[in-house]
Design an enzyme around this catalytic site. Sequence first.
Site, PDB file in Angstrom:
ATOM      1  N   GLU A  97       0.869  -1.220   0.234  1.00 46.01           N
ATOM      2  CA  GLU A  97      -0.136  -0.087   0.704  1.00 46.01           C
ATOM      3  C   GLU A  97       1.000   1.151   0.390  1.00 46.01           C
ATOM      4  O   GLU A  97       1.794   1.377   0.248  1.00 46.01           O
ATOM      5  CB  GLU A  97      -1.073  -0.082   1.329  1.00 46.01           C
ATOM      6  N   ASP A  98       0.417   2.415  -0.639  1.00 45.34           N
ATOM      7  CA  ASP A  98       1.672   3.573  -0.596  1.00 45.34           C
ATOM      8  C   ASP A  98       1.395   4.129   1.060  1.00 45.34           C
ATOM      9  O   ASP A  98       1.904   4.606   1.393  1.00 45.34           O
ATOM     10  CB  ASP A  98       0.848   4.239  -2.157  1.00 45.34           C
ATOM     11  N   ASP A 101      -4.501   5.858   5.253  1.00 44.61           N
ATOM     12  CA  ASP A 101      -4.854   7.128   6.323  1.00 44.61           C
ATOM     13  C   ASP A 101      -6.108   6.832   6.800  1.00 44.61           C
ATOM     14  O   ASP A 101      -5.735   6.644   8.150  1.00 44.61           O
ATOM     15  CB  ASP A 101      -5.154   8.356   4.637  1.00 44.61           C
ATOM     16  N   PHE A 151      -1.932  16.235   3.119  1.00 47.24           N
ATOM     17  CA  PHE A 151      -1.970  16.177   2.093  1.00 47.24           C
ATOM     18  C   PHE A 151      -0.888  15.892   1.014  1.00 47.24           C
ATOM     19  O   PHE A 151      -0.134  16.836   1.063  1.00 47.24           O
ATOM     20  CB  PHE A 151      -3.120  16.256   1.508  1.00 47.24           C
ATOM     21  N   ARG A 164       1.706  11.965  -9.582  1.00 47.74           N
ATOM     22  CA  ARG A 164       2.102  10.748  -9.632  1.00 47.74           C
ATOM     23  C   ARG A 164       3.938   9.293  -9.653  1.00 47.74           C
ATOM     24  O   ARG A 164       4.361   9.119  -9.199  1.00 47.74           O
ATOM     25  CB  ARG A 164       1.800   9.662  -9.962  1.00 47.74           C
TER      26      ARG A 164
HETATM   27  P1  IMP Z   1      -8.186   5.448   3.745  1.00 50.49           P
HETATM   28  O1  IMP Z   1      -8.636   4.049   2.780  1.00 50.49           O
HETATM   29  O2  IMP Z   1      -8.466   6.676   3.857  1.00 50.49           O
HETATM   30  O3  IMP Z   1      -6.373   5.176   4.099  1.00 50.49           O
HETATM   31  O4  IMP Z   1      -7.014   5.780   1.739  1.00 50.49           O
HETATM   32  C1  IMP Z   1      -6.372   5.539   0.900  1.00 50.49           C
HETATM   33  C2  IMP Z   1      -6.046   5.628   0.032  1.00 50.49           C
HETATM   34  O5  IMP Z   1      -6.238   7.362  -0.402  1.00 50.49           O
HETATM   35  C3  IMP Z   1      -4.965   5.919  -0.517  1.00 50.49           C
HETATM   36  O6  IMP Z   1      -4.306   4.204  -0.979  1.00 50.49           O
HETATM   37  C4  IMP Z   1      -4.138   6.663  -1.484  1.00 50.49           C
HETATM   38  O7  IMP Z   1      -4.721   6.113  -2.518  1.00 50.49           O
HETATM   39  C5  IMP Z   1      -5.421   7.596  -0.573  1.00 50.49           C
HETATM   40  N1  IMP Z   1      -4.569   8.995   0.196  1.00 50.49           N
HETATM   41  C6  IMP Z   1      -4.901   8.890   1.513  1.00 50.49           C
HETATM   42  N2  IMP Z   1      -4.317  10.016   1.847  1.00 50.49           N
HETATM   43  C7  IMP Z   1      -3.550  10.758   0.922  1.00 50.49           C
HETATM   44  C8  IMP Z   1      -2.546  11.562  -0.024  1.00 50.49           C
HETATM   45  O8  IMP Z   1      -2.159  12.547   1.085  1.00 50.49           O
HETATM   46  N3  IMP Z   1      -2.371  12.003  -0.581  1.00 50.49           N
HETATM   47  C9  IMP Z   1      -2.088  11.006  -1.686  1.00 50.49           C
HETATM   48  N4  IMP Z   1      -3.561  10.043  -1.498  1.00 50.49           N
HETATM   49  C10 IMP Z   1      -3.522  10.725  -0.547  1.00 50.49           C
END
Ligand code: IMP
Length: 179
Positions: A97-98, A101, A151, A164
Amino acid sequence: MKGIIEEVLITHSEIKKRCKELGEEVTKDYAGKRLVLVCLLKGSVPFTTELSLNINLDVELEFLRASSYNGTNSKGEVKIDYFFTDSLEGKDVLIVEDIIDTGLTLDVVVRELKKMNPKSLEIIALLNKKDVKTDLKLKPKYVGFDIPNKFVIGFGLDYNELYRNLNFIGVLKKEVYGG
Ligand code: IMP
């Protein structure tokens, strides 16, 4: 390009160094095993690539796309598209996973992949927003960097599909997205 960056959080050489360390750790932990890396499109592509180049094991790559994000706010819904060659049944699987959040996306991915009966299932995340409360049921086994709740873009992470390709992780200026 630099005009949209508030601050460079992690440089390219820091990312490469950390990926080498993580790759070595994974190699040690999964010694003698065949490992499936499940790359979450599109954001995890650079991390999966860099990580896999530092893993000295038999590695298979599989891809899926989980969509839950629009702009800078989570929408709360997750849709999964699979681009798998093989089943995960009986295999050692590491989800790549990148960024974590809220963890909502990962929770759904973990739940769905568990249904495929892998032998083991773990998570590796390049970035973790340490101040965001997550209810992740499966905590990541490996985290590259803990970062503040800002962000960020670059090294796979986008803002509306752009940036990206930046080779570093930077904080996006608030005026760019009106945050
Ligand atoms: P989550 O479900 O809230 O954990 O969000 C996960 C996904 O949201 C990640 O895999 C990213 O694609 C995107 N995301 C969350 N935070 C960021 C950020 O700061 N920058 C860019 N993409 C984000």
